[in-house]
Design a protein around this motif. Structure first.
Motif, PDB file in Angstrom:
ATOM      1  N   PRO B  80      -6.513 -11.157  -1.623  1.00 26.53           N
ATOM      2  CA  PRO B  80      -6.613 -12.351  -1.994  1.00 26.53           C
ATOM      3  C   PRO B  80      -7.975 -12.587  -1.826  1.00 26.53           C
ATOM      4  CG  PRO B  80      -5.362 -12.461   0.057  1.00 26.53           C
ATOM      5  CD  PRO B  80      -5.559 -11.187  -0.365  1.00 26.53           C
ATOM      6  N   VAL B  81      -8.724 -12.207  -0.762  1.00 31.52           N
ATOM      7  CA  VAL B  81     -10.015 -12.688  -0.474  1.00 31.52           C
ATOM      8  C   VAL B  81     -10.816 -12.114  -1.741  1.00 31.52           C
ATOM      9  CG1 VAL B  81     -11.855 -12.690   1.231  1.00 31.52           C
ATOM     10  CG2 VAL B  81      -9.622 -12.773   1.887  1.00 31.52           C
ATOM     11  N   LEU B  82     -10.903 -10.876  -1.977  1.00 33.42           N
ATOM     12  CA  LEU B  82     -11.535 -10.086  -3.002  1.00 33.42           C
ATOM     13  C   LEU B  82     -11.049 -10.433  -4.363  1.00 33.42           C
ATOM     14  CD1 LEU B  82     -12.319  -6.728  -0.913  1.00 33.42           C
ATOM     15  CD2 LEU B  82     -13.885  -8.950  -1.052  1.00 33.42           C
ATOM     16  N   ASP B  83      -9.848 -10.850  -4.432  1.00 34.84           N
ATOM     17  CA  ASP B  83      -9.024 -10.957  -5.630  1.00 34.84           C
ATOM     18  C   ASP B  83      -9.017  -9.873  -6.318  1.00 34.84           C
ATOM     19  OD1 ASP B  83      -7.509 -12.307  -7.644  1.00 34.84           O
ATOM     20  OD2 ASP B  83      -9.368 -13.197  -8.667  1.00 34.84           O
ATOM     21  N   ARG B  84      -8.690  -8.696  -5.674  1.00 38.92           N
ATOM     22  CA  ARG B  84      -8.536  -7.536  -6.497  1.00 38.92           C
ATOM     23  C   ARG B  84      -7.414  -6.527  -5.789  1.00 38.92           C
ATOM     24  NH1 ARG B  84     -13.612  -4.666  -4.222  1.00 38.92           N
ATOM     25  NH2 ARG B  84     -12.911  -3.641  -2.193  1.00 38.92           N
ATOM     26  N   VAL B  85      -6.925  -5.557  -6.442  1.00 36.28           N
ATOM     27  CA  VAL B  85      -5.605  -4.772  -5.636  1.00 36.28           C
ATOM     28  C   VAL B  85      -6.666  -3.634  -5.268  1.00 36.28           C
ATOM     29  CG1 VAL B  85      -4.066  -3.211  -6.456  1.00 36.28           C
ATOM     30  CG2 VAL B  85      -4.066  -5.522  -7.506  1.00 36.28           C
ATOM     31  N   GLU B  86      -6.089  -3.459  -4.042  1.00 35.28           N
ATOM     32  CA  GLU B  86      -6.795  -2.196  -3.328  1.00 35.28           C
ATOM     33  C   GLU B  86      -5.537  -1.029  -3.168  1.00 35.28           C
ATOM     34  OE1 GLU B  86      -8.185  -4.222   0.443  1.00 35.28           O
ATOM     35  OE2 GLU B  86     -10.066  -4.366  -0.519  1.00 35.28           O
ATOM     36  N   ASP B  87      -6.310   0.105  -3.455  1.00 39.63           N
ATOM     37  CA  ASP B  87      -4.981   1.317  -3.313  1.00 39.63           C
ATOM     38  C   ASP B  87      -5.617   1.962  -2.008  1.00 39.63           C
ATOM     39  OD1 ASP B  87      -4.502   0.704  -5.805  1.00 39.63           O
ATOM     40  OD2 ASP B  87      -6.032   1.610  -6.471  1.00 39.63           O
ATOM     41  N   PHE B  88      -4.700   2.264  -1.273  1.00 43.41           N
ATOM     42  CA  PHE B  88      -4.835   3.233  -0.057  1.00 43.41           C
ATOM     43  C   PHE B  88      -3.790   3.919   0.488  1.00 43.41           C
ATOM     44  CE2 PHE B  88      -4.309  -1.051   1.077  1.00 43.41           C
ATOM     45  CZ  PHE B  88      -3.408  -0.976   2.338  1.00 43.41           C
ATOM     46  N   SER B  89      -3.883   5.126   1.002  1.00 41.63           N
ATOM     47  CA  SER B  89      -2.761   6.077   1.527  1.00 41.63           C
ATOM     48  C   SER B  89      -2.121   5.251   2.990  1.00 41.63           C
ATOM     49  CB  SER B  89      -3.123   7.296   1.810  1.00 41.63           C
ATOM     50  OG  SER B  89      -4.086   7.335   2.690  1.00 41.63           O
ATOM     51  N   VAL B  90      -1.091   5.344   3.288  1.00 44.19           N
ATOM     52  CA  VAL B  90      -0.334   5.249   4.240  1.00 44.19           C
ATOM     53  C   VAL B  90       0.712   5.877   4.802  1.00 44.19           C
ATOM     54  CG1 VAL B  90      -0.777   2.516   3.988  1.00 44.19           C
ATOM     55  CG2 VAL B  90       1.327   3.356   3.335  1.00 44.19           C
ATOM     56  N   SER B  91       1.060   5.935   6.079  1.00 46.44           N
ATOM     57  CA  SER B  91       2.191   6.770   6.273  1.00 46.44           C
ATOM     58  C   SER B  91       3.389   6.040   6.127  1.00 46.44           C
ATOM     59  CB  SER B  91       2.158   7.323   7.882  1.00 46.44           C
ATOM     60  OG  SER B  91       1.808   6.165   8.534  1.00 46.44           O
ATOM     61  N   SER B  92       4.402   6.309   5.533  1.00 44.86           N
ATOM     62  CA  SER B  92       5.474   5.362   5.332  1.00 44.86           C
ATOM     63  C   SER B  92       6.435   5.405   6.311  1.00 44.86           C
ATOM     64  CB  SER B  92       6.112   5.730   3.877  1.00 44.86           C
ATOM     65  OG  SER B  92       6.851   7.088   4.045  1.00 44.86           O
ATOM     66  N   CYS B  93       6.111   6.567   7.486  1.00 46.98           N
ATOM     67  CA  CYS B  93       7.289   6.377   8.293  1.00 46.98           C
ATOM     68  C   CYS B  93       6.897   5.410   9.480  1.00 46.98           C
ATOM     69  CB  CYS B  93       7.193   7.672   9.179  1.00 46.98           C
ATOM     70  SG  CYS B  93       5.619   8.092   9.852  1.00 46.98           S
ATOM     71  N   LEU B  94       5.791   5.023   9.258  1.00 54.63           N
ATOM     72  CA  LEU B  94       5.509   3.716  10.269  1.00 54.63           C
ATOM     73  C   LEU B  94       5.284   2.529   9.693  1.00 54.63           C
ATOM     74  CD1 LEU B  94       2.936   5.597  12.658  1.00 54.63           C
ATOM     75  CD2 LEU B  94       5.107   5.268  13.126  1.00 54.63           C
ATOM     76  N   GLU B 237       2.976  -5.914 -13.397  1.00 52.34           N
ATOM     77  CA  GLU B 237       2.489  -7.377 -13.652  1.00 52.34           C
ATOM     78  C   GLU B 237       3.338  -8.324 -12.944  1.00 52.34           C
ATOM     79  OE1 GLU B 237       0.119  -9.722 -14.898  1.00 52.34           O
ATOM     80  OE2 GLU B 237       0.004  -7.665 -15.345  1.00 52.34           O
ATOM     81  N   PHE B 238       4.742  -7.858 -12.600  1.00 55.82           N
ATOM     82  CA  PHE B 238       5.721  -8.921 -11.792  1.00 55.82           C
ATOM     83  C   PHE B 238       5.071  -9.189 -10.358  1.00 55.82           C
ATOM     84  CE2 PHE B 238       7.702  -5.630  -9.619  1.00 55.82           C
ATOM     85  CZ  PHE B 238       7.676  -4.412 -10.329  1.00 55.82           C
ATOM     86  N   LEU B 239       4.388  -8.303  -9.972  1.00 48.65           N
ATOM     87  CA  LEU B 239       3.985  -8.613  -8.720  1.00 48.65           C
ATOM     88  C   LEU B 239       2.866  -9.775  -8.556  1.00 48.65           C
ATOM     89  CD1 LEU B 239       4.001  -5.108  -6.994  1.00 48.65           C
ATOM     90  CD2 LEU B 239       5.633  -6.808  -6.572  1.00 48.65           C
ATOM     91  N   ARG B 240       2.179  -9.726  -9.525  1.00 47.74           N
ATOM     92  CA  ARG B 240       0.934 -10.625  -9.656  1.00 47.74           C
ATOM     93  C   ARG B 240       1.240 -12.036  -9.201  1.00 47.74           C
ATOM     94  NH1 ARG B 240      -3.451  -7.655 -11.156  1.00 47.74           N
ATOM     95  NH2 ARG B 240      -2.698  -5.564 -12.027  1.00 47.74           N
ATOM     96  N   GLY B 241       0.542 -12.549  -8.598  1.00 51.75           N
ATOM     97  CA  GLY B 241       0.930 -13.956  -8.121  1.00 51.75           C
ATOM     98  C   GLY B 241       1.492 -14.091  -6.952  1.00 51.75           C
ATOM     99  N   ARG B 242       2.543 -13.239  -6.712  1.00 44.01           N
ATOM    100  CA  ARG B 242       3.576 -13.102  -5.608  1.00 44.01           C
ATOM    101  C   ARG B 242       2.931 -13.166  -4.341  1.00 44.01           C
ATOM    102  NH1 ARG B 242       8.725 -12.681  -5.236  1.00 44.01           N
ATOM    103  NH2 ARG B 242       9.040 -12.237  -3.057  1.00 44.01           N
ATOM    104  N   SER B 243       1.959 -12.333  -4.347  1.00 41.23           N
ATOM    105  CA  SER B 243       1.577 -12.136  -2.886  1.00 41.23           C
ATOM    106  C   SER B 243       0.646 -13.197  -2.138  1.00 41.23           C
ATOM    107  CB  SER B 243       0.632 -10.691  -2.868  1.00 41.23           C
ATOM    108  OG  SER B 243       0.218 -10.341  -4.206  1.00 41.23           O
TER     109      SER B 243
END
Ligand SMILES: Cc1cc2nc3c(=O)[nH]c(=O)nc-3n(C[C@H](O)[C@H](O)[C@H](O)COP(=O)(O)OP(=O)(O)OC[C@H]3O[C@@H](n4cnc5c(N)ncnc54)[C@H](O)[C@@H]3O)c2cc1C
Ligand SMILES: Cc1cc2nc3c(=O)[nH]c(=O)nc-3n(C[C@H](O)[C@H](O)[C@H](O)COP(=O)(O)OP(=O)(O)OC[C@H]3O[C@@H](n4cnc5c(N)ncnc54)[C@H](O)[C@@H]3O)c2cc1C
Ligand code: FES
Ligand code: FES
Ligand code: FES
Ligand code: FES
Lengths: 878, 878
Positions: B80-94, B237-243
């Protein structure tokens, strides 16, 4: 590890959420295991529950309407009045699971299984080759087992060692309502009869235990041993005490009420909360005929109000509570019929009971109530036998509307406008019919004659009648013949609103002395009185049956003055019986008073040892687990998680353009995932659904429907029920503008030159010299016409397939098909994937008879089709 | 069918009950599909959710602790601060599933698949033989994909057609945290590098696309084509505005709070409701180290309070909010390090960033917060790198306890008693370090020198250090050499409560001119200051490492007066780098400043055509679906309904009597179905668990345990988590009275004459003439001792089996074993059923290396064992 301890010892076998605080859940037992569940959908049947929430899949879904017996289980229920547990068979496809609260259910696996050892029933079914496809077998076993257990609980004399107290006749009757398409019944009857105390083992057919002519001891030794299961008691301790208390099961907005007093019941019926979406329920077998898919918000179960479940005798007659089951009524009337059996009135009870035994089958009568039957007759024009029979004897009903109680004749009751959903049928009274008593005030030398009639597609029951009738007459000897002092003629079920009294015929006959002329006139009048409503099938046949029945009833009174004085009713009954069995044998319809038709069958099979062991009676591999219900059919494979279920929307027009399909928006349709049509065929695939002799046939109707019944689309939903509901309520918009009328007959096809090209190998081949043969023949047929109507394959297991997507664009399809190789080819072609990406598994087929050769394929493809669009598992039933 | 319409267009992919009224549910996307769920167990990880509630099983469970990368997915999150979507890898196990509310998740199937077409990453992984067992591959692909997408989103110059903007070095680094046991990494690195703009295709290893020496155009043509995925945008699209909005997820008694203001956060922390079972959470990666199985009632997610997620610069230094991820800190410090890069202070930032890049791996750093790290160091003595490095530069922390705010030095903070669960680390400040500024008031001719050190089992990160250190010095030229104006020496992670400043050494060095003697004294002092706590492994090694690091740091200052004036820091850094890479190459530990070790590898493989096509580099069948994650391993098979899960209770004593096993009664243990031990072996079966060269070995310890780690019992429960919890918390009562001590070494075995009988075929065979050879040898070994320690097989896929009971007492076992034939035999023997009743299916094994030859069998048997006792499906993981 002596002190190894479990924090929770009881395995909860179900994923249905347990009861929430404040709501009582259901508690019942299945094969001794405790189930404690909260049912939110009260229309869930016991069969649905067993098959989807337990590992006991021996009860099968055959018809889902009480007509086949594939789903039969034994219910053990505490009877608080008698303070004992009663065991009886029921069709689990109609029994609502909410109504088994406090009961114990036994399925075929519960009798025995491959792990704990089989029950001798299973082993003898296998050994007598009584299980072919096996789909009917667990239900057969349970129907028979309930008779076996019942007989062995009686205090009849001890049977010879190895046998039951059951009789051959009971053995045969026990499976009367269970259909089998494979065996022809003889092997099944043999397996059952092998338990009977009075069996002649030599009479039993081919089996894998002995050869014809071996000594009795050998035979006995070879039969899987049976010890009368006197201790059959499948009512676990944890249920005791439970079933005595009143209960209401409330879940979310839906409730299931089981009032225990009349006051409670009345206030429930009159409360505002219970609107029109309320359903009074007793056995729920009415659902077998009126398949209402809708949900009710409130169910009121009548069976816990003692007054409604009692049969009482007073000086006027027998008062039967509306919730009493037909089986209980039969039992009671039979006992009544026996007490002082010489009187004519008692004979009436016996004959009513005999007639009632032809209603449905044992497992239906065990839960179907007499009140439910009469209400269906009154409210929905149901072709009831009970209404007709009770009408003839002048029965009286008690009803309650609001807080208003009324007594009226059954005739008045039936003639009223349909009762509303808040009205209650309280009881029905069968008046005493003493010919010399004052109930019908008959002169001292007069005799009571009573007979009931029933013509139906099957003589022994389990089929609704074309016509039923019951005639009561008071006759007395007269110098000129037989005088009719009084006569009551009831006809029903012939395609009319409700059973009627043929008043004009009665009036005509009243006071007459019977003669050929009188009879002739009466028959003419009957033909005017018994006229089916417009549109009823076999209308003329039904009317002429009515005449026949009356003729049968009255003709013995012509010139038989002597017989009357020598004990009228029995003599007549005797001659009538002969008559009717003649009718029955001749036409395979009509009534059969004593049903022992099977007992005397003979079959000689000679086998040569030339090709030994070919020809030996070997045990069919898997027959025992088919009997115990452990054999897995496609629908028994546990649904994988996220499994979707499909239901077809079929065309109702033989030739029409499909303009659109609308699913009705409805909160019951929640969980509908997709609507799939020919447009969803993958790009590289083809709209093919089956491969037949004349080539591929389409999977879905595309622009035009090709026949009525052609699949137009498939509704896919999370639950089979939602899919079915959505498919059944879907609105298809058709358009037939500018289309030629459909071709429905061969004649029309010829006229319009519409032919299939017959492949060469199917051309008829010339055999012999036709002209020469005709010339030489003694008689020649100058002209003849043969019409072959279509015939339904009637496999007991419906078309079913389960498609499981596998890695790398592969698909594994479990399908009940007779031709997996065709399915394989068609699926690949339809989906446009290589054939090696398709694996078709057919472990066993629950009957096919040709109907699962080509026609099983669409079901399979549909599944995959869905996979392509939705990418989940799909279980699809046709 | 134009108007075909769906009442519910959205397929709900999950069985988790949707949000109840009043509670907000989670909404997120997986590969573009919407998921709307109510999570009642807030400790559910994203991996658990994906694997059990979606069909996307490409994220695998390898270690479950952030250490292997098998579970890596790409998260797209709105900032929300940068008003953009950021993509990054994460370990889903944690990653906790509750923390992905409003996010979009991409798994390898989401990049491409067999149906929609594969992604070139998948195809190139396959073509470069980068997927052997395939278990690591989807995670590898996702780690690499996130780097690829990131690079292609930069505004670097356009790469040549077919390539990405990514560099070879980035390609290599992108997969640094992903383990692979099969390939040796080279093929994986090659596959990744094949995308890089600066790759030399000739440098890449054997592949199925081209042969060495073919022209570049041919190579390029053969490579599955790649177009920079500038439009990678997996944020539906359905996620926009939600977060953007604040959220609290309440379910039953448990809650997940995501406060959005400091006030809200403080009042939450101080409310009575949030007791000690409250957990502050940011990235939840701490769980990788401190595996807390318990459940917390309340979770407070810090990431939505802007103040905690910001990095701010003021005149004193850089203030980093506690919830800022390590990746963001690195990024920021690197940028800071570049701005006016000539100053020494900037170099400090760059070096801190470089050090931080060795913490864990990218996919951990992308969600791990700096505050979480420091709190773990403070509260739980975690061997933190961040604490040590920031200690050396004199960082300041802000904390909040109750409503009380404090600023204190990191040194003071670490020395305090462990902070309680309601205390909050607010931020940490790295002060500016201008050598000529007044922050440390340094004379104008002095220079700032800063270096960090780290020795760990693996040089490039992803392993906790044996020791880390960071040294800051202000030195100035002096006639006699180099004068130390100021020095700050921090050591940590060496088996101590927390990182420390070596004050005595600092005091000693302060104001000294460096000489060999001075250095020698300092090293002696270090050895006294850096002493691991009792019990720490490699204690002496760690201490001597500390001395080495100090020596490395200071030795260049001896006799290099001239160098200092000519630009001190850079020159020193250069020479230090050389030194350290020498150390690194020699010992395979230590630090590596620039990690380009792989880039220059060379491999020449010659293949002869003699046995063509043997020797041809063929595409491994299934490699592409392994990459896309569609390949199905045992644990990917959807659990059948009513599937139970098992967890072993292992012996902790090598030789003891087992007197009992108690499961701790606990409401988290609900759903435990059974506890199974050797007593549950069926009557005709045997307690055998595996067949090895020396015969059958037991499945369960019986009276005596035979080794530590031997299975004693198995807990079976409805959920894997409940089974694990119950097994981990079980109390085993042992008794060793009158038992000899266990034999733990070969020497003890020899001494007590305890030998296995070696089967004849295993006897060592005489090769050559020993005496002759020894006599002829130039040198002879008179005495030597070799000790082989045990080695872990380290297959990435853990031992797993799924047993599905089949009809007629049969069992189908899907098991990840290298020897299905042994499993088959052992299972039948254990259960006492015929071998033909057992079907063992091994489709693929996620790595075995011998460890799944014998040892996979018990897992399989256990499963069946349970089946026998409980008669349900069992999925068992070891
Ligand atoms: C396969 C099959 C074959 C059959 N064959 C025959 C046959 O040959 N001849 C024949 O006569 N019948 C036949 N029947 C009908 C059968 O007798 C009835 O279905 C049964 O008696 C209904 O009783 P029930 O307790 O199951 O009623 P339910 O199904 O519980 O109820 C039926 C209807 O009546 C209402 N209702 C029930 N009791 C009362 C009451 N006391 N007051 C007000 N409303 C009430 C219910 O709300 C419902 O609308 C057959 C049924 C089946 C399933
Ligand atoms: C595989 C792996 C390798 C690693 N290797 C290294 C390494 O080499 N060197 C190294 O230094 N670190 C290493 N780490 C540790 C890693 O840096 C920390 O796990 C991470 O920084 C913790 O941040 P988090 O946001 O995930 O904390 P969480 O897991 O969310 O929280 C950790 C703990 O701190 C508490 N907490 C978090 N933030 C605050 C706050 N602001 N105020 C009060 N309490 C708070 C939480 O309640 C919890 O108790 C490694 C971790 C993993 C999983
Ligand atoms: S399925 Fe119940 S009787 Fe046919
Ligand atoms: S065996 Fe009876 S239906 Fe097939
Ligand atoms: S399983 Fe997540 S990193 Fe290993
Ligand atoms: S291919 Fe990487 S672990 Fe097997």
């Amino acid at each position: 590890m002596e002190s190894a301890q479990l924090t929770q010892m009881e395995v909860n076998n179900t994923k249905i959420p347990p009861t929430e605080a404040g709501n009582r859940g259901l508690v019942f037992a299945v094969n001794g295991e405790k189930f404690e569940v909260a049912i939110t959908d009260h229309s869930t049947t016991l069969l649905q529950f067993l098959r989807s929430h337990t590992r006991f899949k021996s009860p099968k879904l055959g018809c889902g309407e009480g007509g086949c017996g594939a789903c039969v289980v034994v219910l053990s229920k505490y009877n608080p009045v008698l303070d004992r547990v009663e065991d009886f068979s029921v069709s689990s496809c109609l029994t609502l699971v909410c109504s088994v609260d406090g009961c114990s259910i036994t399925t075929s696996e519960g009798l025995g299984n491959s792990k704990d050892g089989f029950h001798p029933i299973h082993e003898r079914f296998a050994g007598f080759h009584a299980s072919q496809c096996g789909y009917c077998t667990p239900g057969m076993c349970m129907s028979f087992f309930s008779a076996l257990a019942k007989a062995d609980k009686t205090n009849r004399p001890e049977p010879p060692p190895g046998f039951s107290k059951l009789t051959v006749s009971e053995a045969e009757k026990s499976i009367a309502g269970n259909l089998c398409r494979c065996t022809g019944y003889r092997p099944i009857a043999d397996a059952c009869k092998s338990f009977a105390a009075d069996v002649d083992l030599e009479d039993l057919g081919i089996n894998s235990f002995w050869r014809k002519g071996e000594p009795k001891e050998v035979k006995l030794r070879r039969l899987p041993s049976y010890t009368p299961d006197v201790r059959f008691n499948n009512y676990p301790e944890f249920l005791r005490g439970r079933s005595k208390s009143a209960k209401s099961l409330h879940f979310q907005n839906n409730s299931w009420y089981s009032p225990t007093t009349l006051e409670e019941l009345e206030s429930l019926l009159n409360s505002n909360a219970t609107g029109d979406d309320m359903r009074i329920v007793v056995g729920n077998t009415g659902m077998g005929y009126y398949k209402e898919l809708g949900n009710y918000n409130r169910y009121i179960d009548l069976r816990h109000v003692p007054e409604l479940s009692m049969i009482r005798k007073n000086h006027q007659g027998i008062e039967i509570g509306a919730a009493v089951t037909i089986s209980k009524v039969i039992e009671f009337l039979k006992e009544e019929g026996q007490v002082n059996s010489s009187s004519d009135g008692k004979q009436v009870f016996k004959k009513i009971a005999d007639h009632m035994e032809k209603i449905a089958s044992g497992f239906i009568r065990n839960s179907a109530s007499i009140g439910g039957n009469l209400v269906m007759a009154q409210r929905k024009n149901f072709p009831s036998d009970i209404a007709t029979v009770l009408l003839a004897v002048g029965s009286i009903v008690s009803i309650t509307t609001g807080y208003n109680h009324e007594r009226l004749t059954l005739e008045e009751f039936l003639a009223r406008p349909p009762m509303d959903s808040r009205s209650l049928l309280f009881s029905v009274q069968i008046p005493f019919m003493e010919p010399k008593g004052n109930a019908t005030s008959i002169a001292s030398d007069s005799n009571l004659v009573f007979e009931t009639y029933r013509a139906a597609p099957r003589p022994l029951g389990n089929a609704l009648p074309y016509l039923n009738a019951a005639f009561l007459a008071v006759v007395s000897p007269h110098v000129k013949g037989v005088l009719i002092n009084n006569i009551q003629l009831a006809f029903g079920a012939y395609g009319t609103k409700h059973a009627i009294r043929a008043n004009k015929v009665e009036d005509y006959l009243f006071g007459k002395i019977l003669s050929v002329n009188v009879l002739y006139e009466a028959v003419k009048l009957v033909k005017v009185a018994v006229v089916p409503d417009f549109g009823t099938s076999h209308a003329a046949y039904r009317t002429s049956l009515a005449a026949t029945f009356l003729f049968q009833f009255l003709s013995p009174f012509i010139n038989v003055g002597a017989a009357i004085s020598g004990g009228l009713s029995d003599g007549f009954t005797g001659s009538l019986q002969e008559d009717s069995s003649r009718i029955c044998n001749g036409s395979s319809i009509g009534q059969l008073t004593n049903s022992t038709s099977l007992s005397s069958a003979k079959q000689e099979v000679t086998s040569s040892r030339e090709y030994y062991p070919v020809g030996e009676p070997m045990l069919k591999s898997g027959a025992t687990i088919q009997a115990s219900g452990e054999a897995q059919y496609v629908d028994d494979i546990p649904s994988p998680p996220n499994c979707l279920h499909g239901s077809f929307i079929y065309s109702t027009k033989p030739l029409a353009r499909v303009k659109g399909v609308d699913l009705i928006s409805n909160n019951q349709l929640s969980g509908v995932a997709a609507l799939i049509s020919y447009k969803d065929i993958p790009e590289r695939g083809e709209n093919v659904g089956s491969v037949a002799m004349l080539g591929f046939e389409p999977l879905f109707a595309d622009d035009l429907t090709r026949c009525a019944g052609e699949p137009i689309a498939l509704v896919v939903a999370e639950k089979q029920k939602s899919a079915d509901l959505a498919a059944n309520s879907a609105l298809v918009k058709y358009d037939t503008e500018n289309l030629d009328p459909p071709i429905l007959t061969v004649e029309e096809a010829v006229e319009r030159s519409s032919f299939f090209e017959v492949p060469a190998f199917l051309y008829p081949k010339q055999v012999g010299d036709f002209s020469k043969g005709m010339a030489e023949a003694d008689y020649t047929i100058l002209s003849a016409e043969i019409k072959l109507r279509s015939q339904y394959h009637f496999y007991m297991e419906t078309q079913t397939a389960l498609a499981v997507p596998d890695e790398d664009n592969c698909i594994v399809v479990h399908t009940s098909t007779q031709c997996p190789e065709y399915a394989h080819r068609t699926i690949a072609k339809c989906l446009g994937i290589p054939e090696h990406n398709v694996r078709v598994i057919t472990r066993r087929v629950g009957g096919g008879f040709g109907g699962k050769a080509m026609r099983a394929i669409p079901v399979s493809i549909i599944n995959i089709q869905i996979k392509v669009s939705v990418n989940v598992f799909v279980l699809c039933e046709d």
